[in-house]
Design an enzyme around this catalytic site. Sequence first.
Site, PDB file in Angstrom:
ATOM      1  N   HIS A  45      32.147  41.789  42.466  1.00  0.00           N
ATOM      2  CA  HIS A  45      31.833  41.675  43.887  1.00  0.00           C
ATOM      3  C   HIS A  45      32.582  40.546  44.579  1.00  0.00           C
ATOM      4  O   HIS A  45      32.721  40.554  45.805  1.00  0.00           O
ATOM      5  CB  HIS A  45      30.328  41.492  44.098  1.00  0.00           C
ATOM      6  CG  HIS A  45      29.569  42.764  43.931  1.00  0.00           C
ATOM      7  ND1 HIS A  45      29.184  43.232  42.708  1.00  0.00           N
ATOM      8  CD2 HIS A  45      29.151  43.682  44.838  1.00  0.00           C
ATOM      9  CE1 HIS A  45      28.548  44.381  42.861  1.00  0.00           C
ATOM     10  NE2 HIS A  45      28.523  44.687  44.145  1.00  0.00           N
ATOM     11  N   GLY A  46      33.033  39.577  43.843  1.00  0.00           N
ATOM     12  CA  GLY A  46      33.773  38.518  44.508  1.00  0.00           C
ATOM     13  C   GLY A  46      34.084  37.366  43.591  1.00  0.00           C
ATOM     14  O   GLY A  46      33.438  37.163  42.562  1.00  0.00           O
TER      15      GLY A  46
END
Lengths: 479, 311
Positions: free
Chosen positions: A325-326
């Site tokens: 996700h990041g």
Amino acid sequence: MLFNSLVFFVFLIVVFTVYWLFRNQLKLQNVIVLVSSYVFYGWWDWRFLSLIVISSLADYFIGIWLSRTEEKTKRKLLLALSILVNIGILGFFKYFNFFVDSATDLLSQFGFQANPTSLRIILPVGISFYTFQTLSYSIDIYRRQIEPTKDIIAFFAFVSFFPQLVAGPIERARNLVPQFLKKRTFDQENASDGIRQMLWGFFKKIVIADNAAVYANEIFANYGDHTGGTLLLGAVLFGFQIYGDFSGYSDIAIGTARLFGFNLMQNFAFPYFSRDIAEFWRRWHISLSTWFRDYVYIPIGGSRVSRLKQIRNVFVIFLVSGFWHGANYTFIAWGAAHALLFVPLLVFNKNRRYTQHIENRELLRNPQIILKIFLTFLLVTVAWIFFRAQTISEAFEYIIKMIQTLFESPVKKFNISAQPVFFAIILMIILEWINRKEKHGLQIKNWPVVARWSVYVFIALFIFMYGKFEQTEFIYFAF
Amino acid sequence: MTRFLLKIALFWILLIGLIYSAAKVASRNAERKDYSNYNIEDNVIITPKNEHFDFLMLGLSHARNFSRHRNHQRVEEILNCRFLNYGKGGGDGNIANQYVFLNYFLSRGNTTNRIFYVLSMPMFFAERLDENAFTYQYEKLDPLFFYHVLTGPDVNKGEKLYTYVRSKFDKHWRMKYGPWSAKISDNVLEKFDTAQIINGFKRAYVNGLEFDTFEKNKKLMRKTIDLAQKKDIEVTFIVTPSTFGEWPGHEHVMEFMNDLKKEFGIEVYDFSRVYLHQNEYFYDHHHLNSDGVVKFTKEYLKPILNKQKSK
């Protein structure tokens, strides 16, 4: 190009018209899909189209070479090459600075002062989605689950298919590629339901997500000034924001694809009605969780290993999923939080308790289901704090303050129950509950025509009146 | 496919019809109130049909001040004539929408002899004024006006039109059934404050002087003059006074005005410095208060008008 923009509206009409004008020419239709997908992506930044082309070219040829060789080592090397290209692109554009910064921090802990090269890297939109999609193609060929396609246009169109290019669902080659290779006919029922799904997606994105974001942003930005009740409200609203944003995008994507005769996989199955965390993960971002299940969890042993290894596998899958996700430790912490919530279910063999939909009679017989849903939602909400916070320490401060001051009167009152977003969330919960066995919240084709049309018009009016049209980006574009 | 398309079309017709009817009802309710140029900031609602005015005033807030606080009647009395003021304050004005209002005014069969275009320098250099999606939000719903915005020179048209229609469902329309009336101060500026002036400049020019925007707006200004002259309307540009004199960008605009003089034979009057440091005529550092409007009209506007009339 954003779905919630006027330009997409015009784009869709033009592409739809041209596409169906050539209904009997499959190859031309694929060319139209490919060109329009590149226009769609290039509208944001045409330079990054080159990455899609590189990824597509690599996997197209690797796929063909894989099918032509039986030699194990060679096959492994080819698969490694595909992984290297896709994860290489993803790693460089998404994680380069994260690793450099982390290494610098680590070295400084030991007293070394490093002066690393810091690059100003722009994160190309949708990179995490299309790299995973193409990677699944090579892996499936390697596993001999699918045959490679020789139709380069169809393959390129599969990689860049505009409805799901920038934020999923992450399609599997075995589902989508064959759809590019066979004649597509216009199915009135499917297209009509596609429009309904798009309408529902727009409602969730423009009305719920973007309005909830106003309050969630304000509360998270000034969490030090608020007391527990407000902080809990902020977390709950962020939960609805991210659900509305991401599932809304998926609904628009799936609905749009249906207009063109394609069926994409369901990405959200009403996750906030889950009775435990395991069920939540069978219903949330399904295309990603099943991707990790098939390509990471099962290859490392899955659940067919010792209990200890099963626990290790669960942590691996959740940490990797969080990191996907990041490039921030907060996402890893979010993954870890979910792993911690999941492991007890695994240990007590309760992770597959809820695989069926909730029946009405079951609810009457066993009203504590409501409590389970509520508790699961609460746990997911607390975990979202890690996802939303800027740093892990900020997340902990937020949670601690939320608990410590839960019953203190608020410093600033957010009269949320008087806001349209509150009404919209209630409406969404009701409609999704009614349609919880369906593919989306507005699958009401069996309702009487007047009731059905009243709902459509009402939702469209709601979007018109309370929607935010300031071209807000979808949260998942950043992943 | 045909059935599908028909259903989609029917849906849109139904939706647009409903939105339009509801917005129209809200707008009609606003019409029932007695609004005039002096008590309302909105232009569509006060634009008549087939009427003649001695002059039309265009511009931003510096123009609008000639109508606020019943100044409109005072100015009409001093000048002994009838005028319509389309100046838009509160960050809602720009050269494009002044063009649209002028076009709308003419297309309703109205006539005028001249335009006094009050120049505010930010209207040339601040892109955010041009992009402001809320520029038409308080205007009543009129299909003709909608058409003029749609075909006009505005940027960010989609959002502006959307806001134009949607605002009819906002609280002020629903609850009060009336457009917004600006609550603008009419006091006397207490003291000359340089820091406040600099802050004001910063607010007006968030990104400094934007010369790309200036070039675009020069074209638009030419288009406005062209439209007016085709209808035999004389255009006069006026820079109203301020306590501090010239705004940033003043010299560039005046240079442009000199070009316009040569191209179109228009008149330009620069009164920036005529009330320097005379706080009693301003409610802030650059907006005339009612006393200032009266004094300015008597001392400067009247002679210009008389001179032009006597030509």
